[in-house]
Design a protein around this motif. Structure first.
Motif, short mmCIF file in Angstrom:
data_model
loop_
_atom_site.label_atom_id
_atom_site.label_comp_id
_atom_site.label_asym_id
_atom_site.label_seq_id
_atom_site.Cartn_x
_atom_site.Cartn_y
_atom_site.Cartn_z
N ARG A 72 57.60 -5.50 -29.17
CA ARG A 72 57.89 -5.69 -27.71
C ARG A 72 59.28 -6.50 -27.58
N GLN A 121 50.55 -11.81 -21.51
CA GLN A 121 48.83 -11.53 -21.49
C GLN A 121 47.99 -12.80 -21.75
N HIS A 142 46.25 -16.56 -20.91
CA HIS A 142 45.61 -17.22 -19.65
C HIS A 142 46.81 -17.72 -18.84
N ASN A 199 50.99 -17.63 -27.01
CA ASN A 199 51.35 -16.59 -28.06
C ASN A 199 52.78 -16.80 -28.28
N ASN A 221 41.96 -14.43 -24.37
CA ASN A 221 41.61 -14.09 -23.12
C ASN A 221 41.32 -12.29 -23.34
N ASP A 242 37.41 -16.88 -15.98
CA ASP A 242 38.15 -15.80 -16.27
C ASP A 242 38.93 -16.10 -17.66
N ARG A 243 38.39 -16.73 -18.58
CA ARG A 243 39.16 -17.36 -19.77
C ARG A 243 38.94 -16.18 -21.03
N ARG A 285 44.90 -18.37 -34.70
CA ARG A 285 46.31 -18.24 -33.83
C ARG A 285 46.78 -16.75 -33.85
N LYS A 293 44.50 -14.15 -32.21
CA LYS A 293 44.83 -14.15 -30.85
C LYS A 293 45.90 -13.68 -30.17
N GLN A 294 47.17 -14.03 -30.80
CA GLN A 294 48.25 -13.36 -30.58
C GLN A 294 48.16 -11.58 -30.45
N GLU A 320 45.82 -10.59 -27.79
CA GLU A 320 46.20 -10.60 -26.39
C GLU A 320 47.47 -10.20 -26.08
N ALA A 321 48.53 -10.38 -26.95
CA ALA A 321 50.20 -10.05 -26.84
C ALA A 321 50.15 -8.74 -27.49
N GLU A 373 50.74 -8.37 -30.61
CA GLU A 373 51.58 -8.41 -31.59
C GLU A 373 51.61 -9.93 -32.16
N ILE A 374 52.13 -10.12 -33.51
CA ILE A 374 52.18 -11.55 -34.03
C ILE A 374 53.58 -12.18 -33.83
#
Ligand SMILES: [Zn+2]
Ligand SMILES: [Zn+2]
Lengths: 389, 235
Positions: A26, A92, A94, A106, B88, B174-175, B213, B216-217, B220-221, B223-224
Motif C-alpha cells: 500500500r 482500517q 477502529h 497499525n 477489528n 463494533d470493535r 500486533r 492485527k496489522q 486489519e490493514a 500488511e505489516i
C-alpha cells in the motif's frame, strides 16, 4: 538523493542517502516538490524528543508528485499532485474508522516502544523519532508514503504549492485545536503561541464562529501577523501579564477556550519559568508546562483547554486543583489530518483563507541547516520557511 | 467427569485440579488466565480440558528427583505468557487464518516454517534460535472449537517444550474480536528461564505482544507496517 538527517541536538545535515523504495503493497513514492520545518521539528532539533537516532531523516510537512505506487494502491497514480498528512493512518483500524487517525493501531512499527510510557501505542508520524515509527522523513527529494491512499489528498488545479503545503500539518493542527474548543456563538478563544500553528488556530477559530480570538506571543512580527493577517487581538506576554490582560479583555469572565499552540518548549517567565527551565535542562522534567499552567488559571469556569502544542514526556506542578474546581474540559492530541484535509482544501478553494500567508521565507533544501537556525532563533522575522528540494 | 488426565494432574506435586469444568470456564471466561496458572502447568490443564486420551509427556511423565528439586527452588519455572489484542475483523476470519498454522510464520518472526500434516491435527515447527541455530518440534492440536478456541502442545522430543491456546471472543460494540494468546515454554529436559529468554528474545512477553500486533496489522490493514529497508544516513 539529498535528505536532511538528524545527527544530534542542533546538528542537522543535508546528506546523500539511497532513494526510498516501495516496501509494502500500500506504499507510494513521492517526489517532494515542497517541504517545510514545523515547530515540532524544533523539539527534535533541540534534542527534546526521545528515541531519535543519528542518521534519521526528519521532516513531516510536505507535498509533491506521486512517482511510483505499490500493487495495493487504489486511488492514486503516477503523476498525481498531492499534499500528504504528516500523520500516518492505516484506514482500517477502529480509530481510523472513527476519524481518529493519529491514534491508528497499525501504522507504527515502533509501537512497542510507546507502550511502557503511554500504555498503548499511537500512529506513526513521518520523520518524528522511533517512538512514532521511525519512518524516514520528508525533508528529502523523495519519500515513501505508507497507506498512501489514505494519507495523500489530491491538490485541485490552480492551487499553488504555498497554499497546499500547510494543509499537510500546520493548518489541520491549528484547525483541530479550534475544532476541539466546541465554539459557540459569542465565544472568545485565546491562543498561546502565534507561530504558524497558532496563526492557523486563530483563523480556524474564526472560521468555526468565534466572536473574538486573542493571540499571545512575545515576538512582535508574529503578533503583527496574528493581528493583521488573522484578525486577532494580541498580548505580548513579556510586556504585560497575560492572565490579567485576558481577564480585562473578556469582561472579567476569562476566555471560553484556550488553545496551546506552543507545547513542550514554552518560554516561561518568572519563577515557574525558571523552575521548568532548570528541571528540563537536567532532564528531571521533559516538558515545560508553563503555558498549560497559565491556561488553566486564565480559562473561564467550565471552559475548554485545547492542547495542540507537542508534549512528549512528563510535567509537574500542574494546577490540578484549579482545573478540577473550575470544571475545565481538556482536549488534546496529535492532529487527525485525514479527517480535516478535504475540508481545508474546500475552504481554500472558496477563498475563506489563503494558507500561503504563513510563509515568510523560501529556501533550497540544501540550506536546511540555515533554515533551522533562522526558524529557531526567529531571525530575519522568520515565521515559516518553504524548502524546495 | 473423571478422566485419565484428571488423575494425572491429581497425582502430581501441584495443587489438584478437581474440576475440569472450572478450568474450562477460566479459559473461556475473561479472568486473567495466568493468574490462575501461576502454580499449575498449562499443558496439564489443557490436557485435562481436552479430556485426556493423548499422550503429552509433560502432563503424564513422572518427575525425577532432580526435577522435583529444581521445582522446589524455583529453577524450573516454565515461562508463561498471556496477551490479548482486539482486532477489528470478524471472529470467523481470524479463526480461519490462525487455524491454518502454515500462515503463522507471516507474523511470528522467529518461526521459520510450519508444516501441517494429518489434516491439520499435527504440525512440524522450525524456529530460528540465536547464532544461526534452529530448533524444531512437532505439535498436536489438543482442542479445536471452531470460531472460539485452538489449543496445542508440543509432542515428546521437542527442542522447546511448549503449549498454549488462542481464544477468539466477539468484542462489545463494533470493535471486532478479542484475541487472547496464552503460552507456556520449557526447554526439553530442563532448566532455565534464561535459556528460554535467549531463544525467544529478551522479553518473551513482548515477543508475543509483537506477534499479536503484527497479526492485527495483517488482518486489519492487510500488511505489516515496517521501515526495514528505508533510506537513512550512515555517515
Ligand atoms: Zn508538525
Ligand atoms: Zn488505523
Amino acid at each position: 538523493m539529498k535528505a536532511v538527517c538528524w545527527h544530534g541536538a542542533n546538528d542537522v545535515r543535508v546528506d546523500n542517502v539511497p532513494d526510498p523504495t516501495i516496501l509494502n503493497p500500500r506504499d507510494a513514492i513521492l517526489k517532494v516538490t515542497a517541504t517545510t520545518i514545523c515547530g515540532s521539528d524544533l523539539h527534535i532539533y533541540d534534542g527534546y524528543i526521545p528515541s531519535m537516532q543519528p542518521g534519521d531523516i526528519i521532516g513531516h510537512e510536505f507535498m509533491g508528485e506521486i512517482v511510483e505506487t505499490g500493487r495495493e494502491v487504489r486511488k492514486l497514480k503516477k503523476g498525481d499532485r498531492v499534499v500528504v498528512s504528516s500523520i500516518i493512518g492505516c484506514g482500517q483500524c477502529h480509530y481510523c474508522a472513527h476519524q481518529q487517525w493519529s491514534l491508528c493501531d497499525n501504522s507504527n512499527p515502533g509501537g512497542a516502544l510507546q507502550e511502557p510510557i503511554f500504555g498503548y501505542s499511537t500512529g506513526g508520524i513521518f520523520g518524528y523519532s522511533h517512538l512514532f515509527g521511525g519512518y524516514a522523513g520528508a525533508q528529502a527529494e523523495y519519500v515513501r508514503i505508507p497507506f498512501a491512499d489514505h494519507g495523500c489528498v489530491k491538490i485541485p488545479d490552480g492551487m499553488t504549492d504555498e497554499q497546499a503545503l500547510p494543509i499537510s500539518d500546520a493548518f489541520p493542527t491549528g484547525y483541530m485545536g479550534a475544532d476541539m474548543c466546541d465554539i459557540k456563538p459569542g465565544d472568545v478563544v485565546a491562543v498561546w503561541g502565534c507561530g504558524p500553528v497558532g496563526l492557523f488556530a486563530i483563523r480556524s477559530a474564526y472560521l468555526l464562529g468565534a466572536e473574538k480570538v486573542i493571540g499571545i506571543d512575545r515576538f512582535p512580527e508574529r503578533l503583527a501577523m496574528a493581528k493583521v493577517q488573522c484578525g486577532a487581538e494580541v498580548i505580548n506576554y513579556e510586556e504585560i501579564d497575560a492572565g490579567e490582560a485576558l481577564k480585562e479583555m473578556t469582561g472579567g469572565r476569562g476566555p471560553d477556550a484556550c488553545i496551546d499552540a506552543v507545547g513542550l518548549e514554552a518560554h516561561g517567565t518568572g519563577l515557574m519559568g525558571l523552575y521548568d527551565e532548570v528541571k528540563q535542562s537536567v532532564r528531571l522534567e521533559t516538558d515545560r508546562p508553563h503555558i498549560l499552567r497559565q491556561m488553566i488559571v486564565a480559562c473561564r469556569k467550565g471552559g475548554v483547554i485545547s492542547v495542540m502544542g507537542v508534549y512528549s514526556g512528563f510535567i509537574d506542578k500542574l494546577p490540578m486543583g484549579a482545573a478540577f474546581n473550575k470544571g475545565l474540559t481538556f482536549k488534546m492530541g496529535q492532529m487527525h489530518g485525514q479527517r480535516y484535509m478535504p475540508k481545508l482544501i474546500d475552504h481554500v478553494l472558496k477563498g475563506d483563507i489563503d494558507p500561503a500567508f504563513a510563509f515568510s521565507h523560501h529556501m533550497p533544501l540544501t540550506e536546511a541547516k540555515q533554515a533551522y537556525e533562522m526558524f529557531k532563533h526567529k531571525t530575519d522575522k522568520c515565521i515559516k520557511v518553504l524548502l524546495r528540494p | 467427569m473423571e478422566t485419565e488426565s484428571d488423575k494425572t494432574i491429581n497425582s502430581s506435586e501441584q495443587p489438584p485440579v478437581t474440576d475440569t469444568e472450572k478450568w474450562a470456564s477460566i479459559v473461556g471466561g475473561s479472568a486473567m488466565v495466568l493468574f490462575g496458572l501461576q502454580k499449575r502447568s498449562l499443558r496439564g490443564i489443557l490436557t485435562a480440558i481436552a479430556g485426556g486420551g493423548l499422550a503429552y509427556h509433560g502432563a503424564t511423565a513422572d518427575k525425577s528427583i532432580t526435577d522435583k528439586v529444581s521445582d522446589a527452588v524455583g529453577l524450573n519455572k516454565a515461562l508463561k505468557v498471556e496477551k490479548t489484542v482486539t482486532i477489528n475483523r470478524p471472529v470467523e476470519e481470524l479463526y480461519n487464518y490462525w487455524h491454518d498454522f502454515e500462515n503463522l510464520p507471516t507474523f511470528m518472526k522467529h518461526v521459520k516454517s510450519v508444516t501441517v500434516s494429518e489434516g491439520g491435527k499435527r504440525s512440524h515447527w522450525v524456529a530460528n534460535a540465536p547464532l544461526g541455530q534452529e530448533v524444531e518440534w512437532d505439535a498436536e492440536v489438543i482442542k479445536d472449537e471452531p470460531n472460539r478456541l485452538i489449543a496445542w502442545a508440543s509432542l515428546e522430543g521437542a527442542d522447546v517444550d511448549n503449549s498454549g491456546f488462542v481464544r477468539f471472543t466477539p468484542a462489545p460494540g463494533d470493535r471486532g474480536t478479542e484475541v487472547k494468546v496464552v503460552m507456556e515454554y520449557e526447554i526439553a529436559g530442563g532448566r532455565l528461564t534464561a535459556a528460554l529468554a535467549k531463544l525467544f528474545g529478551e522479553e518473551p512477553e513482548q515477543q508475543v505482544g509483537d506477534e499479536l500486533r503484527r497479526f492485527k496489522q495483517l488482518m486489519e490493514a492487510g500488511e505489516i507496517a515496517t521501515t526495514e529497508g528505508q533510506p537513512r544516513c550512515h555517515g
